[in-house]
Scaffold this motif. Structure first.
Motif, short mmCIF file in Angstrom:
data_model
loop_
_atom_site.label_atom_id
_atom_site.label_comp_id
_atom_site.label_asym_id
_atom_site.label_seq_id
_atom_site.Cartn_x
_atom_site.Cartn_y
_atom_site.Cartn_z
N ALA B 124 8.74 1.84 4.64
CA ALA B 124 8.20 2.88 5.52
C ALA B 124 6.70 3.04 5.27
CB ALA B 124 8.94 4.20 5.29
N LYS B 125 6.33 2.94 4.01
CA LYS B 125 4.92 3.12 3.65
C LYS B 125 4.03 2.06 4.31
CE LYS B 125 2.74 4.78 -0.23
NZ LYS B 125 2.92 5.16 -1.60
N ILE B 149 3.64 -6.58 0.27
CA ILE B 149 3.02 -5.43 -0.39
C ILE B 149 4.11 -4.43 -0.81
CG2 ILE B 149 1.50 -3.43 -0.06
CD1 ILE B 149 -0.20 -5.25 1.82
N ALA B 150 5.06 -4.20 0.10
CA ALA B 150 6.16 -3.28 -0.21
C ALA B 150 6.98 -3.80 -1.39
CB ALA B 150 7.06 -3.11 1.02
N ARG B 151 7.21 -5.12 -1.43
CA ARG B 151 7.96 -5.72 -2.52
C ARG B 151 7.27 -5.47 -3.85
NH1 ARG B 151 8.79 -12.16 -2.30
NH2 ARG B 151 6.55 -12.13 -2.65
N ARG B 182 -6.00 0.02 2.50
CA ARG B 182 -6.86 1.21 2.52
C ARG B 182 -6.07 2.46 2.16
NH1 ARG B 182 -11.67 2.16 5.82
NH2 ARG B 182 -11.31 0.11 6.73
N LYS B 183 -4.85 2.54 2.71
CA LYS B 183 -4.00 3.69 2.43
C LYS B 183 -3.64 3.75 0.94
CE LYS B 183 0.42 4.54 4.12
NZ LYS B 183 1.36 4.53 5.25
N LEU B 184 -3.32 2.59 0.38
CA LEU B 184 -2.99 2.55 -1.06
C LEU B 184 -4.19 3.01 -1.88
CD1 LEU B 184 -1.12 -0.87 -1.44
CD2 LEU B 184 -0.13 1.42 -1.39
N ALA B 185 -5.37 2.57 -1.48
CA ALA B 185 -6.59 2.95 -2.20
C ALA B 185 -6.78 4.46 -2.14
CB ALA B 185 -7.79 2.23 -1.61
N GLU B 186 -6.56 5.01 -0.96
CA GLU B 186 -6.74 6.46 -0.80
C GLU B 186 -5.73 7.24 -1.62
OE1 GLU B 186 -6.49 6.80 3.42
OE2 GLU B 186 -8.55 6.09 3.73
N GLU B 187 -4.54 6.65 -1.81
CA GLU B 187 -3.52 7.34 -2.60
C GLU B 187 -3.74 7.18 -4.10
OE1 GLU B 187 0.18 5.82 -1.20
OE2 GLU B 187 0.01 6.82 0.75
#
Lengths: 224, 244
Positions: B124-125, B149-151, B182-187
């Motif tokens: 979902a992410k 990436i999810a894996r 980018r989302k991962l970085a922001e998190e």
């Protein structure tokens, strides 16, 4: 030519033929299960990166692949008793077939394993999986799927090759044929029927192996 | 306290020394881009960090897990470090969901039901909740890379390594993958990326590391590195990549 065919003379011996078919089928099933298992283990050993294992299995494979099946069978049945290992006919037949298929399937399965893209193994490694886990969960199934048609052919060859086991009086289908024609003196009819039976068995075996392949290698959704 | 600490890394292939003494520290939550010409050693460096390349000298430390040259047990390190590859490397015989679930079940021995939840969340992410039962060859390159990436995420790594993860993608699929990064970085995920996407590196990363001939030639904040290159090599490299 005034020969009159007499097929009923063969069918008088139907119970003998049935016993022959049953033993041929049994030899094939047992040697397939055990032989392919040895093949998977042998291929794993040859691709393990352990030099001694690779060499040991390599010697086994080359000895078997470069000698006649009949001689292997005679060695087991007539040779081994010298060392005190005395096997009944059917056990000697099974052992010879298992050893033979084990060697050929080792090489076939090894080809499949070595066709695994390096990146898949690296993906497994970077997920902290061990060598064994990578082999079991990532490598072996796609490898078996790739080589299944080749392995199926080898299994059929071994089934047909089991006719050689009549030479040590294992009472499989060819033994039954020899027995019947020595009684009724109808070699044409006997070998005609037995040829048809082998053909039928081979076609059936190929079909079963294809079905098995489709079943095992089919895509399935995850269950939780 | 650095999350990743590389000290004096040397790596050779035969006579060819590709890493000539690399020192690098990455803090928690830091997003670092490794840039440089092909052959400068950036991919090799990245691959040493989870032990895909063995080092000849030096030491690697990630969140307390240390690796020295010749060490064969890399499990502790690899549990902390996730990796995403240029070629996705999804397991072709498993669905997207199974790809994500495999390692947590096999390696971490978590229960299938728990892992199923983790896998659903991870997919979902990356925007692929509806692709749980799709096989890799039924997905586009961008979707496959997002599954990859999810894996990696499902193993809850402390740091993620991305090795040119958009280089094998068609241009129109690059952005969907970069958006996930980018989302991962922001998190707050700690990220080390080898990338040729200079615009992305400039926008998302807080540190650029420029490698040249097996050494770190320069490092610093993106604006600084791009506008005031200290070495002629970097100036030339920037000239090359910004011309496009």
């Amino acid at each position: 030519m005034a020969y009159s065919f007499d097929f009923p003379a063969v069918f008088d011996y139907t119970p003998v033929l049935v016993d022959g078919v049953v033993l041929t089928a049994a030899l094939t099933v047992v040697s397939t299960v055990a032989g392919v298992s040895i093949g998977i283990a042998g291929a794993a050993a040859r691709t393990s990166g352990v030099k001694a294992l690779d060499t040991a299995v390599g010697v086994y494979v080359e000895v078997i692949r470069n000698t006649p099946f009949l001689v292997q069978l005679f060695f087991i049945f007539f040779g081994l008793p010298t060392l005190g290992i005395r096997l009944p006919e059917w056990q000697a037949a099974v052992l010879a077939m298992v050893v033979n298929l084990g060697a050929y399937s080792t090489e076939i399965i090894r080809a499949g394993i070595q066709a695994t893209p390096r990146g898949l193994i690296e993906a497994g490694e970077s997920l902290a999986m061990t060598r064994a886990e990578i082999f079991r969960h990532i490598v072996i199934k796609p490898a078996m799927k790739k080589i299944w048609p080749a392995l199926s052919s080898q299994i059929v060859i071994v089934m047909l090759g089991s006719s050689v086991c009549s030479q040590i009086a294992a009472e499989e289908l060819t033994f039954a044929a020899n027995f019947i024609q020595s009684r009724n003196f109808r070699p044409f009819e006997v070998y005609f029927v037995v040829t048809a039976l082998y053909l039928g068995l081979a076609v059936l075996l190929r079909w079963l192996l294809a079905r098995f392949g489709n079943l095992v290698f089919a895509r399935r959704a995850a269950r939780a | 306290m650095s999350l990743v600490k590389l000290t004096g890394i040397h790596k050779s292939y035969g006579d060819n020394e590709v890493l000539k003494g690399i020192d690098l520290k990455v803090n928690e939550g830091q997003v670092v881009a490794l840039i440089g010409r092909s052959g400068s050693g950036k991919s090799t460096l990245l691959r040493t960090i989870n032990g895909l390349e063995r080092i000849n000298q030096g030491s690697i430390e990630v969140d307390g897990a240390c690796v020295d040259p010749g060490q064969s047990d890399l499990r502790a390190l690899r549990l902390k470090v996730g990796m995403v590859f240029q070629q996705f490397n999804l397991f072709p015989h498993l669905t997207a969901g199974q790809n994500v679930m495999l390692a947590p079940v096999v390696v971490k021995k978590q229960s299938k039901a728990d892992v199923r939840t983790i896998a659903e969340e991870a997919l979902a992410k990356v925007g692929l909740a509806d692709k749980f039962d799709a096989y890799p060859d039924q997905l586009s390159g961008g979707q496959q890379q997002r599954v990859a990436i999810a894996r990696s995420l499902a193993m809850k790594p402390r740091v993620m390594l991305c090795d040119e993860i958009t280089s094998a993608l068609d241009p129109e699929l690059v952005n969907e993958v970069l958006a996930v990064v980018r989302k991962l970085a922001e998190e707050g995920m700690t990220l080390l990326l080898v990338t040729h996407e200079m615009r992305f590196a400039r926008e998302v990363c807080d540190t650029l590391v420029f490698m040249h001939k097996g050494r770190i030639a320069e490092q610093g904040a993106p604006e600084e590195v791009f506008t005031k290159p200290a070495t002629p090599e970097l100036a030339q490299f920037i000239g090359m990549v910004t011309e496009r």
